[in-house]
Design a protein around this motif. Structure first.
Motif, PDB file in Angstrom:
ATOM      1  N   GLY A   1      84.786 -29.017  60.335  1.00 23.79           N
ATOM      2  CA  GLY A   1      85.919 -28.284  60.512  1.00 23.79           C
ATOM      3  C   GLY A   1      87.146 -28.244  59.026  1.00 23.79           C
ATOM      4  O   GLY A   1      87.808 -27.504  58.661  1.00 23.79           O
ATOM      5  N   VAL A   2      87.293 -29.956  58.494  1.00 26.87           N
ATOM      6  CA  VAL A   2      88.526 -30.360  57.736  1.00 26.87           C
ATOM      7  C   VAL A   2      88.231 -29.514  56.597  1.00 26.87           C
ATOM      8  O   VAL A   2      88.758 -29.607  55.446  1.00 26.87           O
ATOM      9  CB  VAL A   2      88.876 -31.673  58.001  1.00 26.87           C
ATOM     10  N   ALA A   3      86.778 -30.107  56.584  1.00 27.79           N
ATOM     11  CA  ALA A   3      86.610 -29.578  54.710  1.00 27.79           C
ATOM     12  C   ALA A   3      86.514 -28.222  54.654  1.00 27.79           C
ATOM     13  O   ALA A   3      86.949 -27.887  53.732  1.00 27.79           O
ATOM     14  CB  ALA A   3      85.048 -29.766  54.839  1.00 27.79           C
ATOM     15  N   GLU A   4      86.397 -27.169  55.556  1.00 26.39           N
ATOM     16  CA  GLU A   4      85.974 -25.825  55.259  1.00 26.39           C
ATOM     17  C   GLU A   4      87.535 -25.531  54.768  1.00 26.39           C
ATOM     18  O   GLU A   4      87.471 -24.622  54.055  1.00 26.39           O
ATOM     19  CB  GLU A   4      85.645 -25.416  56.426  1.00 26.39           C
ATOM     20  N   ILE A   5      88.488 -25.795  54.937  1.00 26.57           N
ATOM     21  CA  ILE A   5      89.778 -25.988  55.050  1.00 26.57           C
ATOM     22  C   ILE A   5      90.263 -26.091  53.873  1.00 26.57           C
ATOM     23  O   ILE A   5      90.982 -25.085  53.070  1.00 26.57           O
ATOM     24  CB  ILE A   5      91.470 -26.371  56.392  1.00 26.57           C
ATOM     25  N   ILE A   6      89.697 -27.347  53.740  1.00 25.44           N
ATOM     26  CA  ILE A   6      89.831 -27.661  52.079  1.00 25.44           C
ATOM     27  C   ILE A   6      89.071 -27.246  50.980  1.00 25.44           C
ATOM     28  O   ILE A   6      89.801 -26.943  50.265  1.00 25.44           O
ATOM     29  CB  ILE A   6      89.795 -29.389  52.073  1.00 25.44           C
ATOM     30  N   LYS A   7      87.766 -26.215  51.468  1.00 28.01           N
ATOM     31  CA  LYS A   7      87.346 -25.844  51.106  1.00 28.01           C
ATOM     32  C   LYS A   7      88.242 -24.657  50.592  1.00 28.01           C
ATOM     33  O   LYS A   7      88.447 -23.953  48.904  1.00 28.01           O
ATOM     34  CB  LYS A   7      86.382 -25.269  51.153  1.00 28.01           C
ATOM     35  N   LYS A   8      89.068 -23.761  51.273  1.00 30.23           N
ATOM     36  CA  LYS A   8      89.713 -22.380  51.199  1.00 30.23           C
ATOM     37  C   LYS A   8      91.174 -22.192  50.232  1.00 30.23           C
ATOM     38  O   LYS A   8      91.150 -22.018  49.674  1.00 30.23           O
ATOM     39  CB  LYS A   8      90.417 -22.193  52.741  1.00 30.23           C
TER      40      LYS A   8
END
Length: 238
Positions: free
Chosen positions: A32-39
């Motif tokens: 979940g945190v990685a998806e935000i970083i990816k955005k």
């Protein structure tokens, strides 16, 4: 000084140099945190490193998004229930008006006759007419009574009255049974609709609780990661 610069590594997000112990690999960051970083950083890959300060910012953003999503799910649940109620036809109606508007004149008359025949007014009028008939046809009032004792004409009138009144009352009772049957069917439809709506609400609540538990577990795991990192940075504080 040069050796120290060589050991420092840049954070992928803020591009600041930190010691290796202060950087976290993308492979251990939660999805979940990685998806935000990816955005925020489209070039982000699990092999990149990010500093704890930036990671904590993304963790906070993930928790805020999760809480806002929870509030959004609650409002969407309410809207979905209201919308499902609007789309379906309302079953509640006045069955008496719906049933009585299709009655014929004869059926209305039979209902009134049955209603009057089952009242105390009819009983009182019947006994009054009965005693008046017998009193008028006694030898003391009329020299030549039209229906002397044993009142054969009165018996004929009463027999005709009973013969006519019985089928009229039965017709009215049949309509009452039809109305009761219609009311039972209507109650069944209302109960079935209520049961389906309650089952629908239970399913939505189950899905909502499942999502809430998943998000709470993810938030708790993030908090545990933060506590482990704090304990690792301050090993002597305990």
């Amino acid at each position: 000084m040069k050796a120290r610069a060589e050991t420092e590594i840049k954070c992928f997000h803020c591009q600041k140099s930190y010691a290796p112990d202060f950087l976290i690999s993308g492979e251990v960051i939660r999805s979940g945190v990685a998806e935000i970083i990816k955005k925020r950083n489209p070039a982000w890959t699990p092999s990149n490193l990010i500093c704890l300060s930036c990671l904590n910012l993304f963790r906070s953003e993930y928790i805020e998004d999760a809480l806002e999503e929870e509030k959004g799910e609650l409002s969407q649940l309410d809207l979905a229930v209201i919308e499902s109620l609007k789309e379906q036809e309302t079953l509640t109606e006045n069955l008496n008006l719906a049933f009585d508007k299709d009655l014929t004149i004869g059926q209305r008359m039979s209902d009134r006759v049955a209603s009057f025949g089952g009242s105390w007014v009819f009983v009182a009028l019947f006994f009054l007419a009965f005693f008046v008939w017998m009193g008028v046809n006694t030898a003391l009032i009329l020299a030549r009574p039209f229906d002397p004792y044993p009142y054969i004409l009165l018996n004929l009138v009463l027999s005709c009255l009973a013969a006519v009144q019985a089928p009229v009352i039965m017709m009215s009772q049949n309509r009452m049974e039809a109305k009761d049957r219609l009311r039972s069917e209507h109650d069944y439809q209302v109960n079935l609709k209520a049961e389906l709506e309650i089952r629908h609400l239970h399913e939505k609540l189950d899905v909502l609780l499942k999502h809430q538990w998943q998000k709470l577990l993810e938030i708790q795991q993030i908090q545990m990661d933060l506590m482990k990192e704090l304990a690792f940075k301050n090993p002597g504080s305990s």
